[in-house]
Design a protein around this motif. Structure first.
Motif, PDB file in Angstrom:
ATOM      1  N   TYR A   1      43.805  -1.248 -14.517  1.00 32.79           N
ATOM      2  CA  TYR A   1      43.994   0.085 -15.090  1.00 32.79           C
ATOM      3  C   TYR A   1      42.645   0.755 -15.337  1.00 32.79           C
ATOM      4  O   TYR A   1      42.438   1.925 -15.007  1.00 32.79           O
ATOM      5  N   ILE A   2      41.734  -0.011 -15.962  1.00 32.43           N
ATOM      6  CA  ILE A   2      40.420   0.570 -16.250  1.00 32.43           C
ATOM      7  C   ILE A   2      39.753   1.023 -14.965  1.00 32.43           C
ATOM      8  O   ILE A   2      39.205   2.125 -14.863  1.00 32.43           O
ATOM      9  N   ALA A   3      39.836   0.155 -13.936  1.00 29.72           N
ATOM     10  CA  ALA A   3      39.169   0.475 -12.666  1.00 29.72           C
ATOM     11  C   ALA A   3      39.757   1.726 -12.031  1.00 29.72           C
ATOM     12  O   ALA A   3      39.022   2.602 -11.557  1.00 29.72           O
ATOM     13  N   VAL A   4      41.085   1.824 -12.028  1.00 30.35           N
ATOM     14  CA  VAL A   4      41.710   2.995 -11.403  1.00 30.35           C
ATOM     15  C   VAL A   4      41.355   4.264 -12.177  1.00 30.35           C
ATOM     16  O   VAL A   4      41.056   5.310 -11.597  1.00 30.35           O
ATOM     17  N   MET A   5      41.345   4.166 -13.524  1.00 31.41           N
ATOM     18  CA  MET A   5      41.009   5.365 -14.304  1.00 31.41           C
ATOM     19  C   MET A   5      39.550   5.767 -14.085  1.00 31.41           C
ATOM     20  O   MET A   5      39.233   6.962 -14.044  1.00 31.41           O
ATOM     21  N   LEU A   6      38.677   4.785 -13.951  1.00 32.54           N
ATOM     22  CA  LEU A   6      37.286   5.119 -13.630  1.00 32.54           C
ATOM     23  C   LEU A   6      37.206   5.812 -12.269  1.00 32.54           C
ATOM     24  O   LEU A   6      36.470   6.787 -12.096  1.00 32.54           O
ATOM     25  N   SER A   7      38.004   5.315 -11.314  1.00 29.03           N
ATOM     26  CA  SER A   7      37.979   5.964 -10.008  1.00 29.03           C
ATOM     27  C   SER A   7      38.492   7.387 -10.114  1.00 29.03           C
ATOM     28  O   SER A   7      38.012   8.287  -9.429  1.00 29.03           O
ATOM     29  N   GLY A   8      39.464   7.587 -11.017  1.00 24.68           N
ATOM     30  CA  GLY A   8      39.948   8.953 -11.248  1.00 24.68           C
ATOM     31  C   GLY A   8      38.849   9.838 -11.806  1.00 24.68           C
ATOM     32  O   GLY A   8      38.675  10.980 -11.376  1.00 24.68           O
ATOM     33  N   ALA A   9      38.086   9.303 -12.766  1.00 29.46           N
ATOM     34  CA  ALA A   9      37.008  10.082 -13.372  1.00 29.46           C
ATOM     35  C   ALA A   9      35.951  10.451 -12.328  1.00 29.46           C
ATOM     36  O   ALA A   9      35.525  11.604 -12.228  1.00 29.46           O
ATOM     37  N   PHE A  10      35.563   9.461 -11.516  1.00 27.91           N
ATOM     38  CA  PHE A  10      34.545   9.734 -10.497  1.00 27.91           C
ATOM     39  C   PHE A  10      35.079  10.673  -9.418  1.00 27.91           C
ATOM     40  O   PHE A  10      34.361  11.564  -8.955  1.00 27.91           O
ATOM     41  N   GLY A  11      36.324  10.452  -9.002  1.00 25.41           N
ATOM     42  CA  GLY A  11      36.916  11.330  -7.994  1.00 25.41           C
ATOM     43  C   GLY A  11      36.996  12.759  -8.517  1.00 25.41           C
ATOM     44  O   GLY A  11      36.694  13.719  -7.808  1.00 25.41           O
ATOM     45  N   GLY A  12      37.399  12.892  -9.788  1.00 28.25           N
ATOM     46  CA  GLY A  12      37.458  14.214 -10.401  1.00 28.25           C
ATOM     47  C   GLY A  12      36.089  14.869 -10.417  1.00 28.25           C
ATOM     48  O   GLY A  12      35.931  16.049 -10.093  1.00 28.25           O
ATOM     49  N   MET A  13      35.087  14.071 -10.777  1.00 25.54           N
ATOM     50  CA  MET A  13      33.706  14.564 -10.787  1.00 25.54           C
ATOM     51  C   MET A  13      33.312  15.030  -9.385  1.00 25.54           C
ATOM     52  O   MET A  13      32.752  16.122  -9.219  1.00 25.54           O
ATOM     53  N   GLY A  14      33.607  14.196  -8.379  1.00 16.16           N
ATOM     54  CA  GLY A  14      33.238  14.542  -7.009  1.00 16.16           C
ATOM     55  C   GLY A  14      33.857  15.859  -6.581  1.00 16.16           C
ATOM     56  O   GLY A  14      33.180  16.732  -6.029  1.00 16.16           O
ATOM     57  N   GLY A  15      35.154  16.011  -6.876  1.00 20.31           N
ATOM     58  CA  GLY A  15      35.829  17.250  -6.502  1.00 20.31           C
ATOM     59  C   GLY A  15      35.255  18.446  -7.227  1.00 20.31           C
ATOM     60  O   GLY A  15      35.024  19.510  -6.636  1.00 20.31           O
ATOM     61  N   ALA A  16      34.989  18.261  -8.540  1.00 24.71           N
ATOM     62  CA  ALA A  16      34.473  19.370  -9.338  1.00 24.71           C
ATOM     63  C   ALA A  16      33.080  19.769  -8.863  1.00 24.71           C
ATOM     64  O   ALA A  16      32.757  20.957  -8.764  1.00 24.71           O
ATOM     65  N   VAL A  17      32.245  18.778  -8.555  1.00 26.30           N
ATOM     66  CA  VAL A  17      30.895  19.079  -8.065  1.00 26.30           C
ATOM     67  C   VAL A  17      30.986  19.880  -6.774  1.00 26.30           C
ATOM     68  O   VAL A  17      30.285  20.876  -6.582  1.00 26.30           O
ATOM     69  N   TYR A  18      31.892  19.463  -5.882  1.00 19.06           N
ATOM     70  CA  TYR A  18      32.041  20.197  -4.625  1.00 19.06           C
ATOM     71  C   TYR A  18      32.441  21.644  -4.906  1.00 19.06           C
ATOM     72  O   TYR A  18      31.846  22.588  -4.380  1.00 19.06           O
ATOM     73  N   ALA A  19      33.458  21.796  -5.765  1.00 18.54           N
ATOM     74  CA  ALA A  19      33.966  23.145  -6.012  1.00 18.54           C
ATOM     75  C   ALA A  19      32.912  24.023  -6.683  1.00 18.54           C
ATOM     76  O   ALA A  19      32.732  25.180  -6.313  1.00 18.54           O
ATOM     77  N   ILE A  20      32.197  23.462  -7.671  1.00 18.51           N
ATOM     78  CA  ILE A  20      31.262  24.276  -8.447  1.00 18.51           C
ATOM     79  C   ILE A  20      30.001  24.596  -7.648  1.00 18.51           C
ATOM     80  O   ILE A  20      29.473  25.704  -7.727  1.00 18.51           O
TER      81      ILE A  20
END
Lengths: 321, 352
Positions: free
Chosen positions: A205-224
């Protein structure tokens, strides 16, 4: 020679720029897959990240937070990515759904949900443009180094530097801390990990949520930094390219960094090649497909065998052998 | 009696999943200030309300049936073909190339265009198949990568060799087209074409091949247990390659349906068609059976077509449908939980 250096002045910053969202997202994939959970849903996590990055930048701007808005939005995007990844976690870890199917569903859900919300909020298919994107900066002192300073330290995005820092942090955490050892053991041999008292599913669970956080960051960085607004087509394959970088980088943070930079280079060359005499005659299509073809070759063992964690893709059932 | 019971329990999981999906959709409509009853009524009217909508729904079903069969076929042999999208794209391109560049009598031209579309898909499926069989490379990553290669390469070929006007190729000649004035006339000028009946035939072919032929038995047994099949003297490696190629051929035909039926041309794609990815949803909900795929394709095709009326008359964003589909996949994929609950109730009833 001058022409060569000046084309590098053009190519290297562009490659780093294109690689940044891939680095963040692929690091997320690394954490999840090291714990044995395949994450085809990286694309969807990036979509949610890009969506929340833009929407919250707009919201913070309307509060009058100015240039701080995108930075706060990045934090929110990480949180939303982590929460959104719970769909994948609950389905594939607790309910033992097929991890690949669950990831595919996550991608569908992300696009559906984000564009649905955009239509409800904005009454059209894409958001407004943000007023305060993150701009390029020169890094004091380092930017003044001849040649190299021009390549790596001037006109660079702060987000790129943060991505590099995270590469080191993730490497340290995964390979040098007890937490990382537990994470890897869960992905390699969950039964043994369980015997040693590691809570296998909690680690996952921790690993998947971390991947969510990083994936979210990656998407946000791209968009911004790149698109400036969000619509259904903003994230078009970057998540899968991050997955490719993860495999091509052999599930190692520095490998991922190298792969992401290389893919970023291919991407930026596909746009800038026309301006570089030596490459002007190479059809763009070769550069476009290079990351994917290379990843297939790497998997097949032609470019150094890429092998994932042993228990990748399997749900852990207590007591099973 | 036992078979009836089994069939019922196979129906229960998809039924519960669909209900949960629609329920979640209703909640989302409520939360976003829409009226779920108005929304769903508009959705239904968008499928059944006019013969045109119904024709479009059947038209939408056609490629979904093919991509669903493609996913299911590979799945039956224990392979996950995420590459249906790419195989569909190359099939689309190849069928239109044959359809627009040659002059032949229809009796040769149309079958040839279909065949070449299927072959293109099969070739695209061959690569992950052979890598899996020979080098044990997991097919999922390879097929994902192949999707992007297909997208970029086909766009390149269209742009370089086939561009006629704007972003698309020439129309295929009438001798290679599946379009039908008769079906169009019957459905108030929807784009329904003969391909719909080919899709039904494909459902039958899949059922017959997998359940009534020796080769089909071999392929299925490889899906259940590779080691046992190998021990029984079946050539598992050949079967893996063959399964991926047949799966790719179905996907390629799905592309040909779009190229020769719906559009009659091929265009530069900005992104994926999603028809291939939707095939995963179709196969999963349909339990990888022919009849299930047909029904699931009808449901998802109907949702996609009905969503435009839902937006027009009830003001609900059409992406709601994507959310419902995604949730249905989640629920079906998590069916372990539903089955577990049903089993527990069953055993309680029996007093165990």
């Amino acid at each position: 020679m001058d022409a060569f250096i000046s084309s590098l002045n053009l190519i290297i910053p562009a490659a780093i720029f294109a690689a940044t969202p891939l680095i963040f997202t692929a690091l997320g994939g690394l954490l999840s897959e090291r714990a044995g959970v395949v994450n085809i849903g990286l694309e969807g996590l990036m979509v949610m990240g890009a969506f929340s990055g833009i929407v919250f930048t707009l919201i913070f701007e309307s509060f009058g937070l100015g240039a701080a808005s995108p930075w706060l939005a990045l934090v929110v995007a990480m949180l939303i990515g982590a929460v959104f990844s719970l769909f994948h976690a609950v389905a594939s870890i607790t309910l033992r759904a097929d991890q690949i199917v669950s990831g595919v569903a996550l991608n569908f859900l992300a696009v559906g949900l984000s564009v649905f919300l955009v239509r409800e909020f904005f009454g059209k298919g894409q958001t407004d443009y943000i007023q305060f994107p993150i701009y390029r900066t020169n890094i004091p002192l380092l930017a003044d180094i001849p040649v190299i300073g021009g390549w790596f330290f001037s006109r660079i995005y702060a987000t790129s530097i943060i991505a590099l820092v995270f590469v080191v942090i993730v490497w340290y955490v995964v390979f040098k801390t007890p937490f990382g050892l537990r994470l890897r053991s869960v992905g390699e041999h969950p039964t043994a990990a369980d015997t040693m008292g590691i809570k296998v599913n909690r680690m996952k669970y921790i690993a998947v949520m971390l991947s969510g956080a990083f994936g979210g960051m990656g998407g946000a960085v791209y968009a911004i930094t790149t698109s400036g607004n969000f619509g259904g087509g903003t994230i078009a394959g970057q998540g899968f390219m991050a997955l490719a970088a993860l495999v091509f980088g052999k599930w190692n943070p520095f490998g991922v960094l190298g792969a992401a930079l290389f893919f970023g280079l291919a991407q930026s060359l596909s746009i800038t090649a026309q301006q570089i005499p030596a490459l002007a005659n190479v059809p763009q299509v070769y550069l476009l497909i290079a990351p994917y073809v290379l990843t297939i070759l790497a998997l097949a063992g032609f470019v150094g065998k890429a092998e994932g964690p042993k228990a990748l893709g399997k749900a852990y059932e207590k007591g099973s052998r | 009696m036992k078979r009836v019971k089994e069939a019922l329990s196979n129906l229960i999981v998809p039924m519960i999943s669909i209900s949960f999906g629609f329920l979640a959709g209703a909640i989302i409509m409520l939360l976003s200030g829409n009226n779920p009853v108005t929304g769903y009524v508009a959705l239904l009217q968008g499928v059944f309300g006019e013969i045109y909508y119904f024709g479009e729904t059947l038209r939408m079903m056609t490629p979904l049936i093919f991509s669903g069969i493609a996913v299911a076929f590979a799945f039956r042999t224990g392979l996950l073909n995420i590459g249906v999208e790419g195989q569909l794209i190359v099939g689309w391109l190849a069928s239109v190339a044959v359809g627009s560049m040659f002059d032949l009598p229809m009796i040769l031209h149309l079958p040839l265009a279909l065949l070449v579309g299927a072959v293109a898909g099969a070739v695209w499926g061959f690569i992950p198949g052979i890598l899996k069989a020979r080098l044990h490379v997991h097919e999922v990553i390879v097929t994902i990568m192949m999707n992007y290669v297909a997208l970029h390469v086909s766009n390149y070929i269209i742009r370089t060799y086939m561009l006629a006007s704007g972003q698309r190729s020439d129309y295929v000649s009438e001798t290679a087209s599946l379009s039908s004035e008769f079906l169009r006339g019957m459905t108030d000028f929807s784009r329904l074409h003969w391909g719909f009946f080919l899709a039904i035939a494909a459902c039958f072919v899949m059922w017959f091949f997998l359940w009534k032929t020796t080769k089909g038995y071999e392929l299925r047994s490889a899906g259940y247990n590779q080691h046992a099949s190998s021990y029984a003297g079946m050539n598992v490696k050949t079967n893996i390659v063959m399964s991926m190629m047949i799966s790719g051929a179905f996907a390629g035909l799905g592309g040909a349906m779009e190229g020769l039926g719906t559009y009659n041309y091929v265009q530069i794609l900005q992104g994926f068609t999603n028809l291939g990815f939707d095939g995963i949803a179709v196969a999963l909900l349909g339990g990888s059976t022919s009849i299930g795929i047909f029904l699931a394709a009808f449901l998802f095709g109907g949702l996609k077509i009905g969503s435009s009326n839902m937006q027009a008359t009830a003001g609900v964003a059409p992406e709601l449908v994507e959310i419902v589909i995604a949730l249905i996949i989640f629920f079906v994929a998590s069916s372990y939980f539903i089955r577990w609950y049903l089993n527990r109730r069953q055993s309680k009833k029996e007093g165990k």
